[in-house]
Write a protein that holds these residues in place. Structure first.
Motif, PDB file in Angstrom:
ATOM      1  N   GLN A 321      11.421  -6.575  -5.716  1.00 19.51           N
ATOM      2  CA  GLN A 321      11.974  -5.470  -4.936  1.00 19.51           C
ATOM      3  C   GLN A 321      11.204  -4.176  -5.208  1.00 19.51           C
ATOM      4  O   GLN A 321      10.982  -3.382  -4.290  1.00 19.51           O
ATOM      5  CB  GLN A 321      13.465  -5.292  -5.251  1.00 19.51           C
ATOM      6  N   ALA A 322      10.785  -3.959  -6.466  1.00 18.36           N
ATOM      7  CA  ALA A 322       9.985  -2.775  -6.794  1.00 18.36           C
ATOM      8  C   ALA A 322       8.622  -2.839  -6.118  1.00 18.36           C
ATOM      9  O   ALA A 322       8.123  -1.835  -5.583  1.00 18.36           O
ATOM     10  CB  ALA A 322       9.827  -2.660  -8.310  1.00 18.36           C
ATOM     11  N   ALA A 323       7.998  -4.034  -6.126  1.00 16.86           N
ATOM     12  CA  ALA A 323       6.689  -4.203  -5.475  1.00 16.86           C
ATOM     13  C   ALA A 323       6.805  -3.999  -3.964  1.00 16.86           C
ATOM     14  O   ALA A 323       5.942  -3.372  -3.335  1.00 16.86           O
ATOM     15  CB  ALA A 323       6.131  -5.594  -5.774  1.00 16.86           C
ATOM     16  N   GLN A 324       7.893  -4.496  -3.374  1.00 13.73           N
ATOM     17  CA  GLN A 324       8.110  -4.312  -1.946  1.00 13.73           C
ATOM     18  C   GLN A 324       8.291  -2.838  -1.614  1.00 13.73           C
ATOM     19  O   GLN A 324       7.708  -2.329  -0.642  1.00 13.73           O
ATOM     20  CB  GLN A 324       9.346  -5.094  -1.509  1.00 13.73           C
ATOM     21  N   HIS A 325       9.061  -2.130  -2.420  1.00 11.08           N
ATOM     22  CA  HIS A 325       9.279  -0.694  -2.194  1.00 11.08           C
ATOM     23  C   HIS A 325       7.967   0.073  -2.302  1.00 11.08           C
ATOM     24  O   HIS A 325       7.681   0.962  -1.482  1.00 11.08           O
ATOM     25  CB  HIS A 325      10.293  -0.158  -3.211  1.00 11.08           C
ATOM     26  N   SER A 326       7.155  -0.271  -3.303  1.00 12.87           N
ATOM     27  CA  SER A 326       5.864   0.398  -3.483  1.00 12.87           C
ATOM     28  C   SER A 326       4.960   0.148  -2.288  1.00 12.87           C
ATOM     29  O   SER A 326       4.282   1.063  -1.801  1.00 12.87           O
ATOM     30  CB  SER A 326       5.199  -0.096  -4.769  1.00 12.87           C
ATOM     31  N   PHE A 327       4.948  -1.091  -1.804  1.00  9.65           N
ATOM     32  CA  PHE A 327       4.107  -1.427  -0.651  1.00  9.65           C
ATOM     33  C   PHE A 327       4.545  -0.664   0.589  1.00  9.65           C
ATOM     34  O   PHE A 327       3.722  -0.076   1.293  1.00  9.65           O
ATOM     35  CB  PHE A 327       4.178  -2.935  -0.390  1.00  9.65           C
ATOM     36  N   LEU A 328       5.843  -0.668   0.861  1.00 10.00           N
ATOM     37  CA  LEU A 328       6.349   0.019   2.044  1.00 10.00           C
ATOM     38  C   LEU A 328       6.129   1.515   1.952  1.00 10.00           C
ATOM     39  O   LEU A 328       5.810   2.171   2.946  1.00 10.00           O
ATOM     40  CB  LEU A 328       7.839  -0.281   2.228  1.00 10.00           C
ATOM     41  N   SER A 329       6.271   2.089   0.765  1.00  9.68           N
ATOM     42  CA  SER A 329       6.050   3.531   0.601  1.00  9.68           C
ATOM     43  C   SER A 329       4.606   3.900   0.868  1.00  9.68           C
ATOM     44  O   SER A 329       4.313   4.975   1.402  1.00  9.68           O
ATOM     45  CB  SER A 329       6.437   3.956  -0.828  1.00  9.68           C
ATOM     46  N   GLY A 330       3.691   3.013   0.518  1.00  9.61           N
ATOM     47  CA  GLY A 330       2.274   3.304   0.706  1.00  9.61           C
ATOM     48  C   GLY A 330       1.772   3.076   2.113  1.00  9.61           C
ATOM     49  O   GLY A 330       0.638   3.439   2.428  1.00  9.61           O
ATOM     50  N   ASN A 331       2.609   2.477   2.974  1.00  2.00           N
ATOM     51  CA  ASN A 331       2.152   2.171   4.335  1.00  2.00           C
ATOM     52  C   ASN A 331       3.088   2.696   5.417  1.00  2.00           C
ATOM     53  O   ASN A 331       2.880   2.412   6.591  1.00  2.00           O
ATOM     54  CB  ASN A 331       2.006   0.655   4.514  1.00  2.00           C
ATOM     55  N   SER A 332       4.075   3.493   5.037  1.00  5.01           N
ATOM     56  CA  SER A 332       5.022   3.992   6.027  1.00  5.01           C
ATOM     57  C   SER A 332       4.454   5.185   6.762  1.00  5.01           C
ATOM     58  O   SER A 332       3.544   5.861   6.296  1.00  5.01           O
ATOM     59  CB  SER A 332       6.342   4.377   5.353  1.00  5.01           C
TER      60      SER A 332
END
Length: 514
Positions: A321-332
Motif C-alpha cells: 500500500q505504501a509503494a502504491q501510494h508512492s507510485f500514484l503520488s509520483g504520477n498524478s
C-alpha cells in the motif's frame, strides 16, 4: 465404592466435546473467510492486470480500450520525419527564389542607370532647344517657324525629364520593395529552417521521453502487481493450516471413543469381566494423555502458524500500500506541476506543449508565406506600371524624331538658319541617343518583367502547393495532438484509479486477521 469412574468419564467426554466444538467454530470462521480472501485476492490481481493491460495495449497492437500511446508517438515521429523532406524542398525553393530576386534587384539597378542616362540626355536636349530658340528669335520672321519647333522640343525635353524622374522614383521604390521582399523571404527561410530542425528535434526528444515514461509506468505497475501476488503465499499458508482441524477432531474423537468404551461396573457380571475392564480402564489415561498432548501441540502450532502468517501478510500489505501510494503520488496530475518534470503526466504536458508550439509555428509560417505572396503580387503590378511608363518614352522618342526631321527641313529652307546646323546635328544625335537608351531600358524592363513574372508565378504556384501541404500537415498534427490529449486523460484515469487490492479484499483481510 465404585471402581469404574463413570462420572469422571462423562465429564471428560463433555470437556472434550466442548474443545472440539470451540476449535471447529474458530476453524469454521476461517474456512468461510479465507476462501473469500483468496477470491478477492484473485479479483485484485485481475483488476490490476486489467489496468496494466490497458496501459500496455499498444505493445499488443493497440487492442480495444488501450490508450495507444506508443503507436501514437511512433505515428507523430514518422509524420515529422516525412514532413522534414517536404520542408527541405520548400526551403530549397525559397533559396532559389531568393537568388533570383537578388538577380532581379541587380537588373532593376541597371535599368535605373539607363533612366539616369535618359534624364541627362533630355537635359542636354533642353539646353540645345534653348540655344536653337535664341537663334530663331534673332532670325526674326524667318525663324518664327523654327521657334515653334524649338518650343516643342523644349516641351518634349521637359516632359522626358519629368517622366524620367517619375520612373526613377518608381524604380527606386520598386527596388526598395524588392529589398523588403528579399528581407521577408530571408526571414521566412530562417524561420522555416528553425521550424524543421529545431522543433522537430525538440518534439522527437519530448516524444521519446514520453514513450519511455509510459514503458517505465507499465514496468512499475507490473512490478507492483508481481509483488502483490506474493501476498498469496501467507494466505495460502492459512488455508493449509485450516486442514489441521480434521486431525484435531480425529484425535479428540479417538479419546472420546476410548472413554465411551468404559462400561459401568453394574454391567460386569463376573469378576473376570470386572478385572478385564479395570485393566482396560487403567490404560486409557496414558493413551488419552498422549492424544491430548498431540491435540494441544496441534492447536499451539496452528496459533503460531496463523500469527506468523498474519503478521507476514499485514507487513506485506502495508509495504504494498505504501509503494502504491508512492507510485500514484509520483504520477498524478496534481503532483506533476510541482515535481522535477519526470512524472508521466509531466511528460504528457511537455509533449503536448511541443506539438502546440509546432502548430503555432506552422500557422506563423503560413502567414509569412502569405505576406510574401501579397508583396510579390504588389511588385508584379508595380513592374507592369513601370513597363507602361517606358512605353510612354517610346511615344516621346517618336515625337523627337518628327521634330528632328522638321528642324532639319526648316534649316535647309532658311538661309539665315543654316548656322543652326550644329544644333540640328546635336538634336539628331541626342534623339538617337535617347532612343537607344529608351530601347535598352525597355528591353531590360521587359526581360526583367518576363523573368520576374515567371519567378513570382512559380512562387505563387509553389505557395499554393505548400499551403495545402502545411494545412494537411497541421490538420494531422492537430489530430495527433487531440489523440495525445485523449490518451493523457485515459492514462490519468488508469493511473489515478489503479489499485493493487479491491475494497472487498481489505475488508475480508481485516476480518480474517481478527
Amino acid at each position: 465404592m465404585n471402581s469404574i469412574p463413570i462420572s469422571l468419564r462423562d465429564q471428560l467426554i463433555d470437556n472434550l466435546r466442548m474443545i472440539e466444538t470451540q476449535t471447529e467454530d474458530i476453524f469454521m470462521v476461517l474456512a468461510e473467510s479465507l476462501p473469500q480472501l483468496i477470491a478477492e485476492m484473485k479479483a485484485s490481481l485481475a483488476q490490476s492486470q486489467e489496468a496494466i493491460t490497458c496501459m500496455d495495449s499498444t505493445h499488443r497492437n493497440g487492442r480495444d480500450g488501450g490508450v495507444e500511446i506508443s503507436s501514437l508517438v511512433s505515428a507523430i515521429r514518422d509524420e515529422m520525419e516525412r514532413s522534414a523532406t517536404t520542408f527541405q524542398t520548400m526551403s530549397q525553393r525559397d533559396d532559389e527564389l531568393f537568388t533570383r530576386l537578388q538577380n532581379g534587384i541587380s537588373q532593376l539597378e541597371t535599368i535605373s542607370d539607363s533612366i539616369g542616362d535618359i534624364r541627362r540626355d533630355s537635359e542636354d536636349m533642353e539646353l540645345v532647344s534653348l540655344n536653337a530658340m535664341t537663334v530663331a528669335l534673332k532670325a526674326g520672321t524667318a525663324g518664327r517657324a523654327f521657334s515653334y519647333i524649338t518650343e516643342e522640343l523644349k516641351r518634349l525635353a521637359n516632359r522626358t525629364i519629368g517622366l524620367s524622374e517619375e520612373i526613377s522614383k518608381r524604380g527606386g521604390e520598386l527596388i526598395e520593395n524588392f529589398r523588403h521582399l528579399e528581407q521577408s523571404l530571408d526571414d521566412a527561410r530562417s524561420f522555416q529552417g528553425d521550424l524543421v530542425a529545431g522543433v522537430q528535434n525538440r518534439i522527437a526528444t519530448a516524444l521519446n521521453e514520453l514513450d519511455t515514461a509510459v514503458q517505465t509506468t507499465v514496468s512499475n505497475l507490473t512490478e507492483l502487481r508481481e509483488e502483490s501476488a506474493e501476498l498469496q503465499r501467507p494466505v495460502n499458508g492459512m488455508m493449509e493450516a485450516i486442514q489441521l482441524q480434521d486431525l484435531i477432531r480425529q484425535s479428540i474423537d479417538h479419546i472420546i471413543l476410548a472413554l465411551e468404551a468404559i462400561k459401568p461396573e453394574s454391567d460386569l457380571v463376573t469378576d473376570t469381566a470386572l478385572l478385564d475392564e479395570l485393566a482396560f480402564t487403567r490404560q486409557i489415561p496414558e493413551l488419552a494423555s498422549r492424544l491430548i498432548d498431540d491435540v494441544a501441540e496441534q492447536i499451539d502450532g496452528s496459533v503460531a502458524t496463523f500469527l506468523s502468517l498474519t503478521t507476514e501478510a499485514e507487513q506485506k500489505l502495508s509495504e504494498l500500500q505504501a509503494a502504491q501510494h508512492s507510485f500514484l503520488s509520483g504520477n498524478s496530475v496534481s503532483s506533476s506541476t510541482a515535481d522535477d518534470g519526470t512524472s508521466l503526466d509531466a511528460r504528457f504536458q511537455h509533449a503536448s506543449q511541443m506539438l502546440q508550439t509546432l502548430l503555432d509555428d506552422l500557422e506563423r509560417n503560413i502567414k509569412k508565406k502569405e505576406s510574401l505572396v501579397t508583396r510579390s503580387g504588389a511588385i508584379t503590378k508595380e513592374v507592369e506600371e513601370l513597363e507602361s511608363q517606358f512605353k510612354t518614352f517610346t511615344t516621346l522618342v517618336n515625337r523627337f524624331h518628327s521634330i528632328d526631321i522638321a528642324s532639319r527641313i526648316e534649316v535647309a529652307k532658311q538661309e539665315v538658319l543654316r548656322q543652326m546646323g550644329t544644333s540640328a546635328e546635336q538634336m539628331t544625335t541626342l534623339t538617337r541617343t535617347i532612343e537607344t537608351d529608351v530601347n535598352r531600358s525597355l528591353e531590360a524592363t521587359q526581360e526583367f518583367i518576363k523573368s520576374t513574372s515567371v519567378i513570382i508565378e512559380r512562387h505563387h504556384a509553389h505557395f499554393q502547393e505548400e499551403n495545402r501541404f502545411v494545412h494537411d500537415f497541421s490538420s494531422s498534427i492537430r489530430d495527433r495532438y487531440q489523440a495525445l490529449t485523449d490518451s493523457r486523460q485515459a492514462v490519468v484515469q488508469v493511473v489515478g484509479g489503479f489499485s493493487l487490492f479491491t475494497d472487498g479484499f481489505v475488508d475480508v483481510f481485516a476480518t480474517s486477521t481478527e
